[in-house]
Design a protein around this motif. Structure first.
Motif, PDB file in Angstrom:
ATOM      1  N   ILE A   1       0.848  -1.184   0.000  1.00 50.00           N
ATOM      2  CA  ILE A   1       0.000   0.000   0.000  1.00 50.00           C
ATOM      3  C   ILE A   1       0.891   1.243   0.000  1.00 50.00           C
TER       4      ILE A   1
ATOM      5  N   ALA B   1      -1.947   5.866   1.739  1.00 51.13           N
ATOM      6  CA  ALA B   1      -2.944   4.957   2.303  1.00 51.13           C
ATOM      7  C   ALA B   1      -2.630   4.652   3.765  1.00 51.13           C
TER       8      ALA B   1
ATOM      9  N   TYR C   1     -11.390  -1.287   6.211  1.00 51.07           N
ATOM     10  CA  TYR C   1     -10.063  -0.999   5.665  1.00 51.07           C
ATOM     11  C   TYR C   1     -10.094  -1.059   4.139  1.00 51.07           C
TER      12      TYR C   1
ATOM     13  N   LEU D   1      -8.709   1.748   1.501  1.00 52.56           N
ATOM     14  CA  LEU D   1      -7.622   1.411   0.574  1.00 52.56           C
ATOM     15  C   LEU D   1      -8.046   1.602  -0.867  1.00 52.56           C
TER      16      LEU D   1
ATOM     17  N   ASP E   1      -5.801   4.104  -2.859  1.00 56.91           N
ATOM     18  CA  ASP E   1      -4.855   3.444  -3.770  1.00 56.91           C
ATOM     19  C   ASP E   1      -5.485   2.866  -5.024  1.00 56.91           C
TER      20      ASP E   1
END
Length: 149
Positions: free
Chosen positions: A2, A6, A75, A79, A83
């Motif tokens: 990541i 992030a 999460y 993310l 990303d």
């Protein structure tokens, strides 16, 4: 892997998840606690605000707070926002599918079959783990991982 952005977003949301409900946290406090450059954090929080994860309040007692409960923010959502697609190969992306340029056929691709399992299990963890989970003693282990052990 990541991105650093992030990681910072996840760390900032962790601070907000630990804050008292309705109690805004100032950017400088988040930056200091998590060792995040303040200017970069401002950009990240603006992205999170636009996406509906956080809200800001102005004034002396102002700052940022979660717009939704920590138990409703995963999460994986964060993310994906920061990303982009959560897939090791473009042909496995759920949100930005692209056929691999050198592919002769997805059904016959051994690499795709292996990484499809990796992608599925990664998504299972990321989209079942909320920001409330680590606040308890242990985050729950998705059933898909329990079978692997």
């Amino acid at each position: 892997m990541i991105s650093q952005k992030a990681k910072y977003a996840l760390r900032a949301l962790t601070v907000l998840a630990r804050a008292e409900t309705g109690d805004p946290v100032q950017i400088s406090d988040i930056a200091d606690r998590q060792k995040i450059p303040k200017k970069f954090l401002e950009q990240i929080l603006l992205d999170l605000k636009r996406a509906g994860f956080v809200e800001s309040r102005r004034g002396k007692q102002g700052g940022y707070l979660l717009l939704r409960p920590a138990s409703e923010i995963t999460y994986g959502e964060v993310l994906r926002l920061i990303d982009g697609p959560i897939a090791p190969l473009p042909c496995l992306s759920l949100t930005a599918y692209r056929r691999c340029e050198d592919c002769d056929g997805e059904n016959d691709c051994e690499i795709r079959h292996v990484f499809a399992r990796v992608a599925d299990e990664t998504r299972a963890v990321l989209f079942s783990t909320t920001f409330a989970d680590p606040l308890g003693e242990h985050a729950p282990i998705p059933a898909v991982l329990e079978r692997a052990n």
